[in-house]
Design a protein around this motif. Structure first.
Motif, PDB file in Angstrom:
ATOM      1  N   THR A   5       0.837  -1.203   0.000  1.00  0.00           N
ATOM      2  CA  THR A   5       0.000   0.000   0.000  1.00  0.00           C
ATOM      3  C   THR A   5       0.871   1.253   0.000  1.00  0.00           C
ATOM      4  OG1 THR A   5      -1.693  -1.181   1.239  1.00  0.00           O
ATOM      5  CG2 THR A   5      -1.860   1.202   1.192  1.00  0.00           C
ATOM      6  N   CYS A  37       3.562   0.627  -3.459  1.00  0.00           N
ATOM      7  CA  CYS A  37       3.129   0.205  -4.793  1.00  0.00           C
ATOM      8  C   CYS A  37       1.817   0.864  -5.201  1.00  0.00           C
ATOM      9  CB  CYS A  37       3.000  -1.311  -4.856  1.00  0.00           C
ATOM     10  SG  CYS A  37       4.578  -2.137  -4.610  1.00  0.00           S
ATOM     11  N   CYS A  38       0.774   0.295  -4.774  1.00  0.00           N
ATOM     12  CA  CYS A  38      -0.508   0.722  -5.311  1.00  0.00           C
ATOM     13  C   CYS A  38      -1.528   0.870  -4.188  1.00  0.00           C
ATOM     14  CB  CYS A  38      -0.995  -0.311  -6.318  1.00  0.00           C
ATOM     15  SG  CYS A  38      -2.542   0.161  -7.057  1.00  0.00           S
ATOM     16  N   PHE A  88      -5.384  -1.006  -4.343  1.00  0.00           N
ATOM     17  CA  PHE A  88      -5.344  -2.461  -4.217  1.00  0.00           C
ATOM     18  C   PHE A  88      -4.737  -2.878  -2.878  1.00  0.00           C
ATOM     19  CE2 PHE A  88      -5.051  -2.598  -9.088  1.00  0.00           C
ATOM     20  CZ  PHE A  88      -6.425  -2.588  -9.184  1.00  0.00           C
ATOM     21  N   GLY A  89      -3.780  -2.080  -2.402  1.00  0.00           N
ATOM     22  CA  GLY A  89      -3.155  -2.373  -1.114  1.00  0.00           C
ATOM     23  C   GLY A  89      -4.158  -2.310   0.025  1.00  0.00           C
ATOM     24  N   TRP A  92      -4.265 -10.114  -3.698  1.00  0.00           N
ATOM     25  CA  TRP A  92      -4.337  -8.662  -3.855  1.00  0.00           C
ATOM     26  C   TRP A  92      -2.981  -8.007  -3.625  1.00  0.00           C
ATOM     27  CZ3 TRP A  92      -7.782  -6.054  -6.379  1.00  0.00           C
ATOM     28  CH2 TRP A  92      -9.044  -6.619  -6.549  1.00  0.00           C
ATOM     29  N   SER A 110      -1.326  -5.691  -6.396  1.00  0.00           N
ATOM     30  CA  SER A 110      -0.848  -4.366  -6.030  1.00  0.00           C
ATOM     31  C   SER A 110       0.634  -4.216  -6.362  1.00  0.00           C
ATOM     32  CB  SER A 110      -1.087  -4.155  -4.530  1.00  0.00           C
ATOM     33  OG  SER A 110      -0.597  -2.913  -4.130  1.00  0.00           O
TER      34      SER A 110
END
Ligand SMILES: [Zn+2]
Length: 120
Positions: A52, A55-56, A59-60, A92, A96
């Protein structure tokens, strides 16, 4: 096997704890030396938070929510649900991670192209 609720040792294959009545089926329990028995379900919460942050984000957060739910299900004695939720969290985390990686690679390529175009 050890009861996840109270730590009482029960005979292998026992469906319910003889001490507190908690469901034991499918419950793999690990007892660390000198500690309380812990279920062998990894919740992947640390990785969820890492992806989270680095990265992303969207999605995190999904991964964090699913990871946090793993412990709740373990506490409720629902090992099957906990394992499914942990696998879902892991999925997930990978999504992510992959999205974050693609974004990083694209930004590097764009920066390289920007530098190259300035030189030409
Ligand atoms: Zn028990």
């Amino acid at each position: 096997m050890y009861c996840p609720q109270c730590g009482t040792e029960n005979a292998e294959g026992t469906a319910h704890c003889i001490q507190c009545g908690a469901a034991l089926e499918g419950g793999q329990v690990f007892q660390p030396p000198g500690g309380a028995p812990q279920p062998l379900v990894k919740n992947h919460l640390v990785w969820s938070i890492l992806v989270t942050l680095f990265c992303c984000l969207p999605f995190g957060i999904v991964a964090i929510v699913k990871s946090a739910g793993v412990n709740t299900l373990v506490a409720a004695g629902d090992y099957q649900g906990a394992i499914e939720k942990a696998n879902s969290a892991k999925k997930w985390i990978w999504i992510s991670f992959a999205v974050g990686l693609v974004v990083i690679i694209i930004s590097i390529i764009l920066q390289v192209l920007a530098v190259l175009s300035q030189k030409m």
